[in-house]
Motif scaffolding. Structure first.
Motif, mmCIF file in Angstrom:
data_model
loop_
_atom_site.group_PDB
_atom_site.id
_atom_site.type_symbol
_atom_site.label_atom_id
_atom_site.label_comp_id
_atom_site.label_asym_id
_atom_site.label_seq_id
_atom_site.Cartn_x
_atom_site.Cartn_y
_atom_site.Cartn_z
ATOM 1 N N ASN A 1 0.817 12.536 -6.643
ATOM 2 C CA ASN A 1 -0.623 12.339 -6.751
ATOM 3 C C ASN A 1 -1.135 11.306 -5.750
ATOM 4 O OD1 ASN A 1 0.452 12.600 -9.918
ATOM 5 N ND2 ASN A 1 -1.225 13.988 -9.382
ATOM 6 N N GLY A 2 -0.420 11.162 -4.639
ATOM 7 C CA GLY A 2 -0.829 10.213 -3.612
ATOM 8 C C GLY A 2 -0.197 8.845 -3.708
ATOM 9 N N PHE A 3 0.508 8.560 -4.784
ATOM 10 C CA PHE A 3 1.138 7.246 -4.964
ATOM 11 C C PHE A 3 2.530 7.212 -4.352
ATOM 12 C CE2 PHE A 3 -2.031 7.189 -8.357
ATOM 13 C CZ PHE A 3 -2.555 5.911 -8.191
ATOM 14 N N PRO A 4 2.943 6.014 -3.865
ATOM 15 C CA PRO A 4 2.206 4.744 -3.787
ATOM 16 C C PRO A 4 1.202 4.773 -2.637
ATOM 17 C CG PRO A 4 4.365 4.487 -2.802
ATOM 18 C CD PRO A 4 4.343 5.876 -3.382
ATOM 19 N N LEU A 5 0.159 3.945 -2.745
ATOM 20 C CA LEU A 5 -0.847 3.821 -1.701
ATOM 21 C C LEU A 5 -0.742 2.450 -1.055
ATOM 22 C CD1 LEU A 5 -2.253 5.810 -3.993
ATOM 23 C CD2 LEU A 5 -4.204 5.557 -2.462
ATOM 24 N N VAL A 6 -0.811 2.434 0.267
ATOM 25 C CA VAL A 6 -0.734 1.184 1.022
ATOM 26 C C VAL A 6 -1.848 1.181 2.051
ATOM 27 C CG1 VAL A 6 0.693 -0.276 2.503
ATOM 28 C CG2 VAL A 6 1.765 1.106 0.705
ATOM 29 N N LEU A 7 -2.616 0.111 2.110
ATOM 30 C CA LEU A 7 -3.664 -0.026 3.113
ATOM 31 C C LEU A 7 -3.018 -0.096 4.484
ATOM 32 C CD1 LEU A 7 -6.748 -0.346 3.332
ATOM 33 C CD2 LEU A 7 -6.410 -2.819 3.298
ATOM 34 N N ALA A 8 -3.579 0.620 5.440
ATOM 35 C CA ALA A 8 -2.993 0.713 6.769
ATOM 36 C C ALA A 8 -2.744 -0.662 7.355
ATOM 37 C CB ALA A 8 -3.907 1.518 7.688
ATOM 38 N N GLU A 9 -1.622 -0.806 8.060
ATOM 39 C CA GLU A 9 -1.258 -2.088 8.647
ATOM 40 C C GLU A 9 -2.345 -2.566 9.601
ATOM 41 O OE1 GLU A 9 2.436 -4.097 11.160
ATOM 42 O OE2 GLU A 9 2.525 -2.003 10.492
ATOM 43 N N GLY A 10 -2.695 -3.823 9.475
ATOM 44 C CA GLY A 10 -3.732 -4.383 10.330
ATOM 45 C C GLY A 10 -5.108 -4.298 9.726
ATOM 46 N N SER A 11 -5.265 -3.528 8.626
ATOM 47 C CA SER A 11 -6.576 -3.398 7.997
ATOM 48 C C SER A 11 -6.920 -4.618 7.167
ATOM 49 C CB SER A 11 -6.613 -2.155 7.105
ATOM 50 O OG SER A 11 -6.371 -1.008 7.879
ATOM 51 N N ALA A 12 -5.915 -5.286 6.661
ATOM 52 C CA ALA A 12 -6.144 -6.476 5.851
ATOM 53 C C ALA A 12 -4.893 -7.333 5.884
ATOM 54 C CB ALA A 12 -6.487 -6.091 4.407
ATOM 55 N N ASP A 13 -5.041 -8.577 5.570
ATOM 56 C CA ASP A 13 -3.927 -9.510 5.496
ATOM 57 C C ASP A 13 -3.220 -9.312 4.163
ATOM 58 O OD1 ASP A 13 -2.194 -11.605 5.236
ATOM 59 O OD2 ASP A 13 -3.636 -13.154 5.814
ATOM 60 N N PRO A 14 -1.942 -8.880 4.138
ATOM 61 C CA PRO A 14 -1.272 -8.604 2.863
ATOM 62 C C PRO A 14 -1.214 -9.790 1.915
ATOM 63 C CG PRO A 14 -0.004 -7.734 4.714
ATOM 64 C CD PRO A 14 -1.106 -8.577 5.302
ATOM 65 N N GLN A 15 -1.342 -11.017 2.450
ATOM 66 C CA GLN A 15 -1.232 -12.190 1.586
ATOM 67 C C GLN A 15 -2.574 -12.788 1.187
ATOM 68 O OE1 GLN A 15 1.763 -12.947 0.484
ATOM 69 N NE2 GLN A 15 2.535 -11.239 1.697
ATOM 70 N N ARG A 16 -3.683 -12.184 1.623
ATOM 71 C CA ARG A 16 -4.984 -12.819 1.391
ATOM 72 C C ARG A 16 -5.309 -12.930 -0.096
ATOM 73 N NH1 ARG A 16 -9.573 -10.328 5.179
ATOM 74 N NH2 ARG A 16 -10.733 -12.067 4.282
ATOM 75 N N GLU A 17 -4.920 -11.915 -0.849
ATOM 76 C CA GLU A 17 -5.245 -11.926 -2.272
ATOM 77 C C GLU A 17 -4.593 -13.086 -2.992
ATOM 78 O OE1 GLU A 17 -4.744 -9.075 -6.204
ATOM 79 O OE2 GLU A 17 -4.153 -8.370 -4.230
ATOM 80 N N GLU A 18 -3.455 -13.547 -2.493
ATOM 81 C CA GLU A 18 -2.729 -14.597 -3.181
ATOM 82 C C GLU A 18 -3.202 -16.000 -2.792
ATOM 83 O OE1 GLU A 18 -0.689 -13.722 -5.476
ATOM 84 O OE2 GLU A 18 -0.766 -11.592 -4.997
ATOM 85 N N ARG A 19 -4.060 -16.116 -1.767
ATOM 86 C CA ARG A 19 -4.446 -17.434 -1.278
ATOM 87 C C ARG A 19 -5.760 -17.897 -1.888
ATOM 88 N NH1 ARG A 19 -2.809 -15.532 4.033
ATOM 89 N NH2 ARG A 19 -4.969 -15.522 4.710
ATOM 90 N N GLN A 20 -5.766 -19.090 -2.383
ATOM 91 C CA GLN A 20 -6.956 -19.676 -2.993
ATOM 92 C C GLN A 20 -8.085 -19.714 -1.965
ATOM 93 O OE1 GLN A 20 -7.018 -20.604 -6.171
ATOM 94 N NE2 GLN A 20 -9.119 -21.344 -6.203
ATOM 95 N N GLY A 21 -9.276 -19.291 -2.372
ATOM 96 C CA GLY A 21 -10.435 -19.376 -1.510
ATOM 97 C C GLY A 21 -10.649 -18.183 -0.626
ATOM 98 N N ASP A 22 -9.700 -17.232 -0.590
ATOM 99 C CA ASP A 22 -9.839 -16.083 0.293
ATOM 100 C C ASP A 22 -10.117 -14.814 -0.477
ATOM 101 O OD1 ASP A 22 -7.880 -14.953 3.146
ATOM 102 O OD2 ASP A 22 -10.015 -15.362 2.924
ATOM 103 N N VAL A 23 -10.121 -14.887 -1.818
ATOM 104 C CA VAL A 23 -10.257 -13.696 -2.639
ATOM 105 C C VAL A 23 -11.592 -13.008 -2.427
ATOM 106 C CG1 VAL A 23 -10.392 -12.851 -5.009
ATOM 107 C CG2 VAL A 23 -8.629 -14.491 -4.360
#
Length: 373
Positions: free
Chosen positions: A157-179
């Motif tokens: 059903n399309g899983f797993p889904l991964v945002l294309a490389e370079g589209s976003a910083d993979p660690q941004r969600e984990e960093r305070q203030g960048d959410v």
């Protein structure tokens, strides 16, 4: 295969009418020593019984008999009974076989027909309470197939889904203030729309309770851009679990699973009480069986370990001592799997089927129904 692989589409295929005969074998198995030492012998005897039945049936030509027995032999060669659960089902036709391990005891049977015997599979899956777990982050989403304490990552059903490389910083969600900036980014929003579409596809193909796991901003955005996640049965606000592992994910999920199961049991109890008040209620195997056959049951509640051997006597079921009933292989009027048969028939009629803990329905002889009329 195990019961979590039984999708509605596969069940429809298994139920398709085929040229006579196809063979269904069912037997109880054992998870541990020393009881499992008998399983191999019982299986060989059952396969031999199938061979004798095929040879004695004048409607079965020689080549078909050879082809089916070859498929049964191949199934036996593949099967590793060291990993058995509580029941085993083997389907075999002239050009195919399937092996199913079930977490539910089944009777010892050989059935020759023009369809496979699916009721034990259907009842086992209903009892297993399958569920989906969606784990989502800003750049990665996985779907997990849950059944009891078992979780396996779902690839389909399309899983797993991964945002294309370079589209976003993979660690941004984990960093305070960048959410905030991460989840206002249009490419992240588009990714979440893709997750919603894939989730909708999985739920449409196999509806079951859904649990959501992720950080609050990710889950909020998913709900904002789509609709598939809005009826979730539970939520776990924790990041970093997109890749599991399964045992860690299940540990984090356990409180939500327990809460949902307790709420469901309470709701079922209230619904049955209301049914008794308005006199649209059936209790006991014979009454519920009659209601299901008439299409009157809207809900069937059954204790998870309830099984009863019966003899079909006209329109009624007469309990039989299982130890003295003899094999259902030789007596078609004796049904060792009548509860499984009832569960499948109820689901086929559009009724809801709920399994409840042991003794939850003791005052109703282990099974009850809320009637449509």
């Amino acid at each position: 295969m195990e019961t979590d692989a039984l999708t509605p589409a596969l069940l429809q295929i298994l139920r398709t009418t085929k040229p006579y005969p196809v063979v269904s074998l069912t037997m109880p198995t054992h998870r541990r020593e020393p009881e499992n030492a008998q399983d191999g012998v019982r299986l060989r005897n059952l396969v031999a019984e199938a061979g004798r039945r095929l040879a004695a049936d004048t409607a079965v030509d020689r080549q078909t008999r050879i082809d089916i027995t070859t498929q049964l032999d191949q199934a036996m060669a593949e099967l590793d009974l060291r990993h058995a659960l509580d029941g085993l089902t083997i389907f075999a036709g002239p050009d195919e076989y399937q092996i199913w391990s079930l977490p539910r005891r089944v009777p010892e049977r050989v059935v020759l027909s023009d369809t496979y015997l699916t009721r034990n599979l259907v009842a086992a899956k209903a009892q297993a309470l399958p569920y989906w777990v969606l784990v989502v982050a800003a750049d990665h989403a996985t779907l997990w197939n849950g059944s009891g304490e078992t979780l396996r990552e779902h690839s389909g059903n399309g899983f797993p889904l991964v945002l294309a490389e370079g589209s976003a910083d993979p660690q941004r969600e984990e960093r305070q203030g960048d959410v905030a900036s991460t989840f206002s980014d249009e490419r992240t929003r588009q990714f979440m729309r893709s997750v919603d579409a894939a989730l909708g596809s999985a739920l449409g193909a196999d509806p079951r309770p859904l649990y959501l796991v992720g950080l609050a901003p990710a889950l909020a955005l998913l709900g904002e851009v789509g609709t598939a996640s809005r009826a979730a049965a539970g939520t776990v606000l924790k990041g970093g679990l997109s890749n599991g592992p399964a045992h860690v994910l299940h540990k984090e999920l356990q409180p939500a699973l327990t809460d949902h199961q307790q709420q469901a049991a309470e709701q079922m109890g209230n619904r049955l009480d209301e049914a008794r008040s308005r006199r649209s209620f059936a209790a006991g195997l014979d009454e519920v069986w009659e209601a299901v056959r008439a299409g009157r049951a809207g809900l069937v509640a059954v204790e998870e370990h309830f099984q009863q051997t019966v003899r079909v006597d006209g329109e009624h079921l007469v309990p039989v001592d299982a130890a003295g009933s003899g094999s259902a292989v030789s007596d078609p009027q004796v049904r060792e799997d009548i509860v499984d048969e009832l569960v499948e028939a109820a689901l086929e009629s559009g009724a809801e089927v709920v399994f409840l803990p042991h003794n939850a329905l003791a005052e109703h002889d282990r099974i009850a129904a809320d009637l449509r009329y």
